[in-house]
Design a protein around this motif. Sequence first.
Motif, PDB file in Angstrom:
ATOM      1  N   GLU A 123      48.005  53.552  88.633  1.00 27.77           N
ATOM      2  CA  GLU A 123      47.166  53.961  89.753  1.00 27.77           C
ATOM      3  C   GLU A 123      47.919  54.752  90.814  1.00 27.77           C
ATOM      4  N   SER A 124      49.236  54.586  90.876  1.00 31.84           N
ATOM      5  CA  SER A 124      50.011  55.139  91.988  1.00 31.84           C
ATOM      6  C   SER A 124      50.255  56.631  91.813  1.00 31.84           C
ATOM      7  N   ILE A 125      50.572  57.279  92.941  1.00 32.39           N
ATOM      8  CA  ILE A 125      50.907  58.692  92.894  1.00 32.39           C
ATOM      9  C   ILE A 125      52.410  58.866  93.043  1.00 32.39           C
ATOM     10  N   TYR A 126      52.930  59.878  92.387  1.00 30.06           N
ATOM     11  CA  TYR A 126      54.355  60.189  92.404  1.00 30.06           C
ATOM     12  C   TYR A 126      54.496  61.688  92.623  1.00 30.06           C
ATOM     13  N   THR A 127      55.390  62.042  93.526  1.00 28.60           N
ATOM     14  CA  THR A 127      55.507  63.455  93.870  1.00 28.60           C
ATOM     15  C   THR A 127      56.891  63.756  94.425  1.00 28.60           C
ATOM     16  N   THR A 128      57.369  64.948  94.127  1.00 25.95           N
ATOM     17  CA  THR A 128      58.555  65.487  94.796  1.00 25.95           C
ATOM     18  C   THR A 128      58.041  66.607  95.697  1.00 25.95           C
ATOM     19  N   ASN A 129      57.568  66.230  96.865  1.00 23.14           N
ATOM     20  CA  ASN A 129      56.756  67.114  97.701  1.00 23.14           C
ATOM     21  C   ASN A 129      57.554  67.919  98.718  1.00 23.14           C
ATOM     22  N   PHE A 130      58.842  68.104  98.480  1.00 22.51           N
ATOM     23  CA  PHE A 130      59.688  68.851  99.419  1.00 22.51           C
ATOM     24  C   PHE A 130      59.128  70.253  99.703  1.00 22.51           C
ATOM     25  N   MET A 131      58.772  70.971  98.638  1.00 31.79           N
ATOM     26  CA  MET A 131      58.313  72.357  98.799  1.00 31.79           C
ATOM     27  C   MET A 131      56.975  72.453  99.518  1.00 31.79           C
ATOM     28  N   ARG A 172      51.670  62.945  79.991  1.00 29.00           N
ATOM     29  CA  ARG A 172      52.577  64.089  79.884  1.00 29.00           C
ATOM     30  C   ARG A 172      53.845  63.730  79.113  1.00 29.00           C
ATOM     31  N   GLY A 173      54.002  62.481  78.743  1.00 28.39           N
ATOM     32  CA  GLY A 173      55.099  62.100  77.857  1.00 28.39           C
ATOM     33  C   GLY A 173      56.383  61.663  78.532  1.00 28.39           C
ATOM     34  N   ILE A 174      56.302  61.138  79.766  1.00 31.97           N
ATOM     35  CA  ILE A 174      57.536  60.672  80.413  1.00 31.97           C
ATOM     36  C   ILE A 174      58.155  59.548  79.590  1.00 31.97           C
ATOM     37  N   PRO A 175      59.487  59.426  79.616  1.00 27.73           N
ATOM     38  CA  PRO A 175      60.176  58.509  78.708  1.00 27.73           C
ATOM     39  C   PRO A 175      60.356  57.101  79.250  1.00 27.73           C
ATOM     40  N   PHE A 176      59.503  56.636  80.163  1.00 31.55           N
ATOM     41  CA  PHE A 176      59.577  55.256  80.610  1.00 31.55           C
ATOM     42  C   PHE A 176      58.171  54.699  80.784  1.00 31.55           C
ATOM     43  N   PRO A 177      58.060  53.375  80.826  1.00 34.06           N
ATOM     44  CA  PRO A 177      56.741  52.751  80.738  1.00 34.06           C
ATOM     45  C   PRO A 177      55.903  52.891  81.999  1.00 34.06           C
ATOM     46  N   VAL A 178      54.586  52.876  81.783  1.00 30.12           N
ATOM     47  CA  VAL A 178      53.602  52.921  82.859  1.00 30.12           C
ATOM     48  C   VAL A 178      52.598  51.793  82.605  1.00 30.12           C
ATOM     49  N   TYR A 179      52.440  50.912  83.593  1.00 28.74           N
ATOM     50  CA  TYR A 179      51.550  49.765  83.451  1.00 28.74           C
ATOM     51  C   TYR A 179      50.578  49.709  84.626  1.00 28.74           C
ATOM     52  N   PRO A 180      49.508  48.930  84.490  1.00 21.82           N
ATOM     53  CA  PRO A 180      48.678  48.674  85.671  1.00 21.82           C
ATOM     54  C   PRO A 180      49.539  48.086  86.791  1.00 21.82           C
ATOM     55  N   ARG A 181      49.203  48.426  88.031  1.00 24.41           N
ATOM     56  CA  ARG A 181      50.031  48.019  89.166  1.00 24.41           C
ATOM     57  C   ARG A 181      50.369  46.531  89.153  1.00 24.41           C
ATOM     58  N   ASN A 182      49.398  45.705  88.864  1.00 22.66           N
ATOM     59  CA  ASN A 182      49.613  44.260  88.911  1.00 22.66           C
ATOM     60  C   ASN A 182      50.536  43.752  87.808  1.00 22.66           C
ATOM     61  N   ASP A 183      50.821  44.594  86.819  1.00 25.61           N
ATOM     62  CA  ASP A 183      51.671  44.176  85.703  1.00 25.61           C
ATOM     63  C   ASP A 183      53.097  44.704  85.799  1.00 25.61           C
ATOM     64  N   VAL A 184      53.354  45.591  86.757  1.00 26.41           N
ATOM     65  CA  VAL A 184      54.662  46.244  86.833  1.00 26.41           C
ATOM     66  C   VAL A 184      55.786  45.230  87.035  1.00 26.41           C
ATOM     67  N   LEU A 185      55.633  44.336  87.992  1.00 28.99           N
ATOM     68  CA  LEU A 185      56.696  43.366  88.271  1.00 28.99           C
ATOM     69  C   LEU A 185      56.889  42.386  87.118  1.00 28.99           C
ATOM     70  N   THR A 186      55.812  42.052  86.432  1.00 29.01           N
ATOM     71  CA  THR A 186      55.930  41.162  85.273  1.00 29.01           C
ATOM     72  C   THR A 186      56.835  41.772  84.215  1.00 29.01           C
ATOM     73  N   HIS A 187      56.611  43.031  83.921  1.00 35.38           N
ATOM     74  CA  HIS A 187      57.423  43.719  82.915  1.00 35.38           C
ATOM     75  C   HIS A 187      58.848  43.954  83.423  1.00 35.38           C
ATOM     76  N   ALA A 188      58.998  44.187  84.712  1.00 36.92           N
ATOM     77  CA  ALA A 188      60.342  44.331  85.274  1.00 36.92           C
ATOM     78  C   ALA A 188      61.133  43.046  85.119  1.00 36.92           C
ATOM     79  N   LEU A 189      60.499  41.931  85.365  1.00 37.45           N
ATOM     80  CA  LEU A 189      61.178  40.644  85.226  1.00 37.45           C
ATOM     81  C   LEU A 189      61.529  40.361  83.768  1.00 37.45           C
ATOM     82  N   GLU A 190      60.658  40.734  82.845  1.00 37.11           N
ATOM     83  CA  GLU A 190      60.969  40.566  81.422  1.00 37.11           C
ATOM     84  C   GLU A 190      62.227  41.342  81.052  1.00 37.11           C
ATOM     85  N   THR A 191      62.315  42.581  81.521  1.00 34.16           N
ATOM     86  CA  THR A 191      63.504  43.393  81.261  1.00 34.16           C
ATOM     87  C   THR A 191      64.728  42.780  81.913  1.00 34.16           C
ATOM     88  N   ALA A 192      64.564  42.294  83.148  1.00 35.79           N
ATOM     89  CA  ALA A 192      65.682  41.676  83.863  1.00 35.79           C
ATOM     90  C   ALA A 192      66.206  40.448  83.120  1.00 35.79           C
TER      91      ALA A 192
END
Length: 246
Positions: A123-131, A172-192
Amino acid sequence: MQDVIKFQTLEPGIVQLTMQDTAHKNTFSDALVTGLIRAFDHIKASNSYKVVILTGYGSYFSAGATKDGLLALANGQGQFTDTNIYSLTLDCPIPVISAMQGHGIGGGFVMGLFSDFIILSRESIYTTNFMKYGFTPGMGATYIVPKKLGVSLGHEMLLNAQTYRGETLKQRGIPFPVYPRNDVLTHALETAKQLAEKPRVALVTLKEHLVTPIRQKLPEIIKQELAMHEKTFYQQAVKERVSTFF
């Protein structure tokens, strides 16, 4: 530090840093920057940690520079290198997971990309909005964004300064996972937890080996970005854009 950076030991060897400067929506306020630096200094000084989870609050991971900070830079009052926040995760001796459960904007997104593991939310937005504001990217963005996202998408993000939903970046094929917002920390903890099973000396040794090329390359990139800022940052149009669009 506890006011804007929540420091938690979740399990033996696993520390979570939660950026929660709600008053400034996790922009690089003085309190947030100071808190992050102190937290990572504490982690560096300890031999008990094996992995760091870096995350934000609610719908914000990190929103990058403050409006006042950008205007100060545009007026020639310092440079982005005056405080090195961008490479905190890179310089951390143990693996860092950026659990970007919320929006990652400008330098805030770039800071997360310097981590060893990256997780985005749909759901989140990501940007390199310098320009968007009329100045060329800094904080090592010109190097780490294409490196982590791929040259084509990375250059597109840097040049166009558009915003992208996490789900769009996944498509667009980014090489890392994308999850629903509420699941992000769960997956981070699994990796940790998986990382924390390894001996600390092995984690530190391997991370040092893996990121040394980036650490060696970064100073020259920063030098080049500062040279571009000399051409682009100190323009009246930049001040007007920051005042209008921020």
